[in-house]
Each structure stands twice: as C-alpha cells, then as structure tokens.
Design a protein around this motif. Sequence first.
Motif, PDB file in Angstrom:
ATOM      1  N   VAL A  12       6.142  34.563 -17.317  1.00 55.66           N
ATOM      2  CA  VAL A  12       4.924  35.194 -17.829  1.00 55.66           C
ATOM      3  C   VAL A  12       4.686  34.686 -19.246  1.00 55.66           C
ATOM      4  O   VAL A  12       5.635  34.336 -19.961  1.00 55.66           O
ATOM      5  CB  VAL A  12       5.059  36.732 -17.798  1.00 55.66           C
ATOM      6  N   GLY A  16       2.051  39.216 -22.007  1.00 52.95           N
ATOM      7  CA  GLY A  16       1.829  39.663 -20.640  1.00 52.95           C
ATOM      8  C   GLY A  16       2.766  40.780 -20.235  1.00 52.95           C
ATOM      9  O   GLY A  16       3.529  41.316 -21.052  1.00 52.95           O
ATOM     10  N   LEU A  18       5.321  42.511 -16.892  1.00 50.06           N
ATOM     11  CA  LEU A  18       6.068  42.399 -15.637  1.00 50.06           C
ATOM     12  C   LEU A  18       6.645  43.768 -15.316  1.00 50.06           C
ATOM     13  O   LEU A  18       6.906  44.571 -16.234  1.00 50.06           O
ATOM     14  CB  LEU A  18       7.218  41.390 -15.747  1.00 50.06           C
TER      15      LEU A  18
END
Length: 121
Positions: A12, A16, A18
């Motif tokens: 990523v 970002g 996850l």
Amino acid sequence: QVQLVESGGGLVQAGGSLRLSCTASGSMSRINAMGWYRQAPGKQRELVADITHGVTTNYADSVKGRFTISLDNAKNTVYLQMNSLKSEDTGVYYCAAGNIMGLRVGVPGYWGQGTQVTVSS
C-alpha cells in the motif's frame, strides 16, 4: 491447541489503509487476549496492539490514533485496522493469542504464521 490464520497483508502507498484479520480455531479456554506484533527487517519483534477479554485495548505509541484493534467473538477473529500508514509500518505482522501477561512480554502461547505489510513512500 490453538491455530491462528492471518490474512489481509499487502502493498500500500503511504497514507493508505489496510485491515488485517486473524481467525483462531481450537481450544480457546485459556485465551483471554489476542494481539498483533510486527517485525521490521533487522529489528526485534514489537507489540503493536492487543485486546483483552474483547474489551480492553492497548497500543504502541507509534500507532496510537492510526490503528484500531477489535475482536469479533462470534467468529473468534481479531482485526487490525491500519490507517494513515507510514513507511516505518512496513514489516511482517504476526497475530498472537494467549494470556495477556505472556502476550505483553512476547510469550503469548500461540503465534500466527505472519503476513507481510509493505508501505511504499
């Protein structure tokens, strides 16, 4: 015996998000806590977050305000939502389960196989 299976790692970009998942199976009678450790290349494994009795949470200072740990008791699954990821979050993330005292000092009783998280800057 308890088995832990992780999923959700990947690549990523910085900034970002996850979400990691870890599902436990087997005898859960001695499990009162689950958590996540991570290990960056050339560094020691460190505790990222843990959750006790499905309620009380604890986070490393480096992830406070960015990561959230939660537990779905019905599914025996612990999640780690990771937002605003930084390059220094890169590493192998390991799920852990066991007694909270052991878990906090790196001896949880049970480990998952690990899942790679790579954050590109």
